[in-house]
Design an enzyme around this catalytic site. Structure first.
Site, PDB file in Angstrom:
ATOM      1  N   LYS A 164      -4.933 -28.885  73.056  1.00 30.69           N
ATOM      2  CA  LYS A 164      -5.264 -28.301  71.646  1.00 30.69           C
ATOM      3  C   LYS A 164      -6.651 -27.972  71.295  1.00 30.69           C
ATOM      4  O   LYS A 164      -7.466 -28.801  71.458  1.00 30.69           O
ATOM      5  CB  LYS A 164      -4.611 -29.404  70.503  1.00 30.69           C
ATOM      6  CG  LYS A 164      -4.463 -28.931  69.172  1.00 30.69           C
ATOM      7  CD  LYS A 164      -3.834 -30.186  68.336  1.00 30.69           C
ATOM      8  CE  LYS A 164      -3.378 -29.659  67.060  1.00 30.69           C
ATOM      9  NZ  LYS A 164      -2.495 -30.575  66.307  1.00 30.69           N
ATOM     10  N   CYS A 186       0.044 -26.283  67.593  1.00 36.45           N
ATOM     11  CA  CYS A 186       0.143 -26.520  66.027  1.00 36.45           C
ATOM     12  C   CYS A 186      -1.043 -25.958  65.143  1.00 36.45           C
ATOM     13  O   CYS A 186      -0.768 -24.916  65.058  1.00 36.45           O
ATOM     14  CB  CYS A 186       0.270 -28.155  65.733  1.00 36.45           C
ATOM     15  SG  CYS A 186       0.955 -28.392  64.120  1.00 36.45           S
ATOM     16  N   GLU A 212       5.681 -30.709  69.613  1.00 38.12           N
ATOM     17  CA  GLU A 212       4.174 -31.466  69.758  1.00 38.12           C
ATOM     18  C   GLU A 212       4.478 -32.844  69.630  1.00 38.12           C
ATOM     19  O   GLU A 212       5.463 -33.433  68.906  1.00 38.12           O
ATOM     20  CB  GLU A 212       3.441 -31.012  68.361  1.00 38.12           C
ATOM     21  CG  GLU A 212       2.137 -31.798  68.461  1.00 38.12           C
ATOM     22  CD  GLU A 212       1.197 -31.447  67.422  1.00 38.12           C
ATOM     23  OE1 GLU A 212       1.666 -31.152  66.401  1.00 38.12           O
ATOM     24  OE2 GLU A 212      -0.156 -31.376  67.604  1.00 38.12           O
TER      25      GLU A 212
HETATM   26  N1  LIG Z   1      -0.048 -31.030  62.683  1.00 38.25           N
HETATM   27  C1  LIG Z   1      -1.103 -29.997  62.824  1.00 38.25           C
HETATM   28  O1  LIG Z   1      -1.864 -29.887  64.043  1.00 38.25           O
HETATM   29  C2  LIG Z   1      -1.098 -28.853  61.797  1.00 38.25           C
HETATM   30  C3  LIG Z   1      -0.592 -29.002  60.613  1.00 38.25           C
HETATM   31  O2  LIG Z   1       0.308 -29.815  60.197  1.00 38.25           O
HETATM   32  C4  LIG Z   1      -1.092 -27.905  59.601  1.00 38.25           C
HETATM   33  O3  LIG Z   1      -1.829 -27.133  60.142  1.00 38.25           O
HETATM   34  O4  LIG Z   1      -0.797 -27.803  58.576  1.00 38.25           O
END
Ligand SMILES: NC(=O)CC(=O)C(=O)O
Length: 298
Positions: free
Chosen positions: A128, A170, A49
């Protein structure tokens, strides 16, 4: 099982990339690592990401690129062109982590993945869907929605000769519906470029990966940036690949590295034969989340 989900063995590479503030340096470093992975025989390479920028709400606008109308020019999106060239040079499928994207027409920003084929052609775009808005007192507060807008579909990608994968980003991993829809539509692998942190990473990173694999009896790959304690956001690292039986096939530590894993269709069949939840679901008791009103794109 009637047809094999993964038609032939596939070598997966997750690049736990160390990125800094210089986008062009990040892109050329990513290229070097993608080529390293392809020399090691990887057919499918994944970046993390926000692989070409620091991760943080204040960076999204500054590092954003315009992707629409597609294809963008090199000025509009140097990352689009760099990823396309990397995939072509590496002769591999490339899940290009994510980059911040700007829509000129609506003035909205997104956290966007671009996936390319070995010919350099764009195969899919995933924005996302679930924005990372959390508030754990004394630990971490993060509000992607201060700047970003959410995407609105499940992304399933056909890799010719291999089968289907799904890509999400994520925080999306925390929503089992997305994974279940993709798996029920035939994905053999769920890939999540993702940057968990030192609070949530320790608690939930491995758990999420293994849960999505166990529920759906598919392979799961989580690809993190390398941890940089000088950066504002401290990524968890620990990129990992989990097999359809929820066993960890490989896991990195927090520094830059590449994780390789060999995936094969027989393993999915073996696991599903042993614990046949796939044929034991009770859609007379509860609904099938992959049916009905689902927004997805193949
Ligand atoms: N960074 C993200 O999108 C998600 C995350 O860090 C988490 O779900 O914990």
């Amino acid at each position: 099982m009637a047809t094999k989900l993964l038609k032939k063995p596939l070598k997966l590479a997750l690049i736990q990339l160390a990125s800094g503030a210089d986008k062009h340096a990040n892109l050329s470093h990513a290229r070097q690592k993608v080529l390293e992975a392809s020399k090691a025989g990887a057919n499918l390479v994944v970046l993390p990401e926000c692989f070409n920028s620091p991760y943080g709400v204040k960076y999204f606008a500054k590092y954003s690129e315009t992707l629409l109308p597609s294809p963008p020019t090199k000025e509009q999106s140097p990352s689009y062109h760099a990823l396309s060239e990397m995939a072509k040079e590496a002769k591999a499928f490339l899940v290009g982590g994510s980059i911040p994207e700007y829509w000129e027409e609506t003035k909205k920003y997104y956290n966007t993945n671009l996936t390319f084929g070995p010919d350099g052609k764009l195969l899919a775009t995933h924005r996302k869907v679930h924005l990372f808005d959390i508030d754990i007192p004394g630990k971490i507060t993060f509000r992607e929605s201060d700047v970003l807008s959410p995407g609105n579909k499940v992304t399933i990608i056909d890799l010719p000769e291999y089968g289907r994968i799904a890509v999400a980003i994520c925080y999306d991993v925390r929503f089992p519906e997305l994974a279940m829809i993709a798996a029920r539509k035939g994905a053999f692998l769920l890939l999540y470029p993702g940057a968990f942190n030192l609070t949530t990473g320790k608690l939930h990173w491995e758990l999420q990966a293994r849960a999505r694999a166990m529920d759906n009896q598919v392979y799961v790959g989580l690809c993190s940036p390398a941890r940089d304690m000088q950066a504002e956001y401290h990524a968890w690292g620990h990129s990992m690949v989990v097999d359809p039986n929820a066993e960890i096939l490989g896991e990195l530590e927090e520094k830059e590295d590449i994780l390789y894993a060999e995936l094969n269709g027989e393993r999915i069949e073996e696991v599903r034969k042993g614990v046949p939840i796939y044929t034991q679901r009770r859609f007379d008791v509860y609904p099938d989340v992959s049916e009905g009103k689902v927004r997805y794109e193949e």
